[in-house]
Design a protein around this motif. Structure first.
Motif, PDB file in Angstrom:
ATOM      1  N   TRP A 168       1.072  -1.089   0.050  1.00 27.43           N
ATOM      2  CA  TRP A 168       0.021  -0.025   0.093  1.00 27.43           C
ATOM      3  C   TRP A 168       0.794   1.131  -0.175  1.00 27.43           C
ATOM      4  O   TRP A 168       0.641   2.299  -0.595  1.00 27.43           O
ATOM      5  N   LEU A 169       2.037   1.300   0.831  1.00 27.86           N
ATOM      6  CA  LEU A 169       2.750   2.414   0.923  1.00 27.86           C
ATOM      7  C   LEU A 169       3.484   2.626  -0.445  1.00 27.86           C
ATOM      8  O   LEU A 169       3.516   3.851  -0.767  1.00 27.86           O
ATOM      9  N   LYS A 170       3.961   1.554  -1.060  1.00 26.24           N
ATOM     10  CA  LYS A 170       4.512   1.570  -2.497  1.00 26.24           C
ATOM     11  C   LYS A 170       3.539   2.153  -3.557  1.00 26.24           C
ATOM     12  O   LYS A 170       4.102   3.047  -4.386  1.00 26.24           O
ATOM     13  N   ARG A 171       2.283   1.852  -3.300  1.00 26.01           N
ATOM     14  CA  ARG A 171       1.242   2.238  -4.492  1.00 26.01           C
ATOM     15  C   ARG A 171       0.983   3.856  -4.280  1.00 26.01           C
ATOM     16  O   ARG A 171       0.421   4.359  -4.915  1.00 26.01           O
ATOM     17  N   ASN A 172       1.123   4.359  -2.876  1.00 27.91           N
ATOM     18  CA  ASN A 172       0.604   5.500  -2.447  1.00 27.91           C
ATOM     19  C   ASN A 172       1.824   6.298  -2.125  1.00 27.91           C
ATOM     20  O   ASN A 172       1.782   6.882  -0.717  1.00 27.91           O
ATOM     21  N   PRO A 173       2.628   6.870  -2.904  1.00 33.79           N
ATOM     22  CA  PRO A 173       3.990   7.555  -2.470  1.00 33.79           C
ATOM     23  C   PRO A 173       3.639   9.091  -1.809  1.00 33.79           C
ATOM     24  O   PRO A 173       4.274   9.507  -0.964  1.00 33.79           O
ATOM     25  N   TRP A 174       2.331   9.282  -2.136  1.00 33.24           N
ATOM     26  CA  TRP A 174       1.683  10.834  -1.746  1.00 33.24           C
ATOM     27  C   TRP A 174       2.062  10.838  -0.153  1.00 33.24           C
ATOM     28  O   TRP A 174       2.258  11.672   0.703  1.00 33.24           O
ATOM     29  N   PHE A 175       1.529   9.229   0.335  1.00 32.24           N
ATOM     30  CA  PHE A 175       1.632   9.276   2.052  1.00 32.24           C
ATOM     31  C   PHE A 175       3.133   9.746   2.533  1.00 32.24           C
ATOM     32  O   PHE A 175       2.947  10.671   3.603  1.00 32.24           O
ATOM     33  N   GLU A 176       4.233   9.233   1.972  1.00 29.35           N
ATOM     34  CA  GLU A 176       5.374   9.422   2.378  1.00 29.35           C
ATOM     35  C   GLU A 176       5.940  10.701   2.048  1.00 29.35           C
ATOM     36  O   GLU A 176       6.669  11.499   3.037  1.00 29.35           O
ATOM     37  N   GLU A 177       5.666  11.286   0.878  1.00 32.65           N
ATOM     38  CA  GLU A 177       5.952  12.433   0.649  1.00 32.65           C
ATOM     39  C   GLU A 177       5.313  13.956   1.013  1.00 32.65           C
ATOM     40  O   GLU A 177       5.764  14.786   1.427  1.00 32.65           O
ATOM     41  N   ALA A 178       3.866  13.715   1.201  1.00 30.43           N
ATOM     42  CA  ALA A 178       3.137  14.963   1.594  1.00 30.43           C
ATOM     43  C   ALA A 178       2.662  14.833   2.921  1.00 30.43           C
ATOM     44  O   ALA A 178       2.729  15.842   3.961  1.00 30.43           O
ATOM     45  N   LEU A 179       2.256  13.773   3.518  1.00 32.64           N
ATOM     46  CA  LEU A 179       1.700  13.455   4.769  1.00 32.64           C
ATOM     47  C   LEU A 179       2.586  13.307   5.943  1.00 32.64           C
ATOM     48  O   LEU A 179       2.605  14.048   7.157  1.00 32.64           O
ATOM     49  N   LEU A 180       3.670  12.374   5.972  1.00 32.56           N
ATOM     50  CA  LEU A 180       4.575  12.317   6.852  1.00 32.56           C
ATOM     51  C   LEU A 180       5.229  13.534   7.382  1.00 32.56           C
ATOM     52  O   LEU A 180       5.450  13.526   8.471  1.00 32.56           O
ATOM     53  N   PRO A 181       5.678  14.439   6.607  1.00 36.80           N
ATOM     54  CA  PRO A 181       6.522  15.608   7.133  1.00 36.80           C
ATOM     55  C   PRO A 181       5.456  16.339   8.005  1.00 36.80           C
ATOM     56  O   PRO A 181       5.807  16.904   9.061  1.00 36.80           O
ATOM     57  N   VAL A 182       4.325  16.542   7.481  1.00 39.15           N
ATOM     58  CA  VAL A 182       3.370  17.009   8.303  1.00 39.15           C
ATOM     59  C   VAL A 182       2.851  16.696   9.452  1.00 39.15           C
ATOM     60  O   VAL A 182       2.768  17.340  10.544  1.00 39.15           O
ATOM     61  N   LEU A 183       2.828  15.410   9.492  1.00 33.97           N
ATOM     62  CA  LEU A 183       2.584  14.772  10.639  1.00 33.97           C
ATOM     63  C   LEU A 183       3.638  14.723  11.663  1.00 33.97           C
ATOM     64  O   LEU A 183       3.299  15.117  12.988  1.00 33.97           O
ATOM     65  N   ARG A 184       5.091  14.602  11.263  1.00 36.62           N
ATOM     66  CA  ARG A 184       6.005  14.568  12.225  1.00 36.62           C
ATOM     67  C   ARG A 184       6.136  16.049  13.010  1.00 36.62           C
ATOM     68  O   ARG A 184       6.332  16.190  14.033  1.00 36.62           O
ATOM     69  N   ALA A 185       5.708  17.001  11.892  1.00 37.78           N
ATOM     70  CA  ALA A 185       5.847  18.504  12.418  1.00 37.78           C
ATOM     71  C   ALA A 185       4.629  18.499  13.388  1.00 37.78           C
ATOM     72  O   ALA A 185       4.881  19.350  14.608  1.00 37.78           O
ATOM     73  N   ARG A 186       3.525  17.939  13.332  1.00 37.98           N
ATOM     74  CA  ARG A 186       2.549  18.283  14.190  1.00 37.98           C
ATOM     75  C   ARG A 186       2.388  17.396  15.410  1.00 37.98           C
ATOM     76  O   ARG A 186       2.231  18.191  16.523  1.00 37.98           O
ATOM     77  N   VAL A 187       3.126  16.289  15.508  1.00 35.90           N
ATOM     78  CA  VAL A 187       3.428  15.566  16.770  1.00 35.90           C
ATOM     79  C   VAL A 187       4.509  16.549  17.602  1.00 35.90           C
ATOM     80  O   VAL A 187       4.189  16.493  18.750  1.00 35.90           O
ATOM     81  N   ALA A 188       5.415  16.873  16.690  1.00 37.93           N
ATOM     82  CA  ALA A 188       6.613  17.439  17.702  1.00 37.93           C
ATOM     83  C   ALA A 188       5.664  18.787  18.133  1.00 37.93           C
ATOM     84  O   ALA A 188       6.144  19.304  19.661  1.00 37.93           O
ATOM     85  N   GLU A 189       4.956  19.493  17.498  1.00 32.18           N
ATOM     86  CA  GLU A 189       4.343  20.903  18.050  1.00 32.18           C
ATOM     87  C   GLU A 189       3.420  20.568  19.181  1.00 32.18           C
ATOM     88  O   GLU A 189       3.519  21.096  20.486  1.00 32.18           O
ATOM     89  N   VAL A 190       2.641  19.179  19.221  1.00 31.57           N
ATOM     90  CA  VAL A 190       1.894  18.884  20.320  1.00 31.57           C
ATOM     91  C   VAL A 190       2.539  18.450  21.520  1.00 31.57           C
ATOM     92  O   VAL A 190       2.137  18.735  22.614  1.00 31.57           O
ATOM     93  N   LEU A 191       3.404  17.729  21.291  1.00 34.72           N
ATOM     94  CA  LEU A 191       4.364  17.151  22.348  1.00 34.72           C
ATOM     95  C   LEU A 191       5.264  18.129  23.017  1.00 34.72           C
ATOM     96  O   LEU A 191       6.130  17.796  24.161  1.00 34.72           O
ATOM     97  N   THR A 192       5.391  19.049  22.360  1.00 37.16           N
ATOM     98  CA  THR A 192       6.591  20.412  23.364  1.00 37.16           C
ATOM     99  C   THR A 192       5.725  21.202  23.877  1.00 37.16           C
ATOM    100  O   THR A 192       4.592  21.913  23.780  1.00 37.16           O
TER     101      THR A 192
END
Length: 192
Positions: A168-192
């Motif tokens: 699924w991850l290979k068929r949907n490269p947008w997940f890693e390219e578009a969502l993961l950077p935003v996810l990591r930034a939002r998690v860091a923001e929430v936990l600091t």
């Protein structure tokens, strides 16, 4: 927390689990304290989590922690991260595959469990069961995750981090390219 103690003592599914291929006993697994800011709403613990009594202590947990940009210490900090699956126990196997989470668990405990975490700033809904419950969606996981911007910044739907979803991850490269950077930034923001 009283609700956590009550959930950990739950034996509603004892007969159901005894009838599975694994013939296991209930072992409710969750983590969190009222100060938690990040909620991981997952599907149900797997066999390794059942055996260790620790959520996501397996390769899917490694992948999930990578997605979130968290190490094990931060991930298992119950004062910051609540892990509240749709079903608190490993549901067992049928023909070698995980059974779905028993609906009785969410009906019995979900509202009370979520009320115990009043400071949640971000909820991650992992997999279709959590997405359907939290969002009321009728779409599949791919469409729900692709529409993540609709729910951002308080809710982010994610696929299950299981090795079974590697294709699924290979068929949907947008997940890693578009969502993961935003996810990591939002998690860091929430936990600091």
């Amino acid at each position: 927390m009283e609700i956590v103690s009550q959930i950990k003592a739950c034996r509603l599914c004892a007969d159901r689990f005894a009838a599975t291929e694994t013939r296991h006993r209930p072992n409710p697994i969750l983590q969190g304290t009222p100060s938690a800011r990040l909620l991981i709403a997952s599907q149900a613990p797997g066999m390794r989590a059942h055996q260790s009594s620790t959520p996501f202590l397996d390769p899917s947990g490694d992948r999930l922690r990578d997605w979130l940009g968290l190490d094990e210490v931060a991930f298992y900090d119950a004062d910051k991260v609540a892990i509240v699956p749709m079903a608190f126990c490993f549901p067992g196997y049928r023909k070698g595959a995980d059974l779905p989470p028993p609906p009785i668990c969410a009906r019995t405990w979900r509202a009370q469990a979520l009320a115990a975490f009043p400071n949640i700033a971000l909820t991650l809904m992992i997999g279709g069961y959590a997405q359907k419950w939290h969002l009321g969606v009728k779409t599949g996981v791919t469409d729900t995750v692709a529409g993540w911007r609709t729910h951002f910044p308080r809710l982010i739907p994610l696929p299950h981090p299981s090795w079974r979803n590697t294709a699924w991850l290979k068929r949907n490269p947008w997940f890693e390219e578009a969502l993961l950077p935003v996810l990591r930034a939002r998690v860091a923001e929430v936990l600091t």
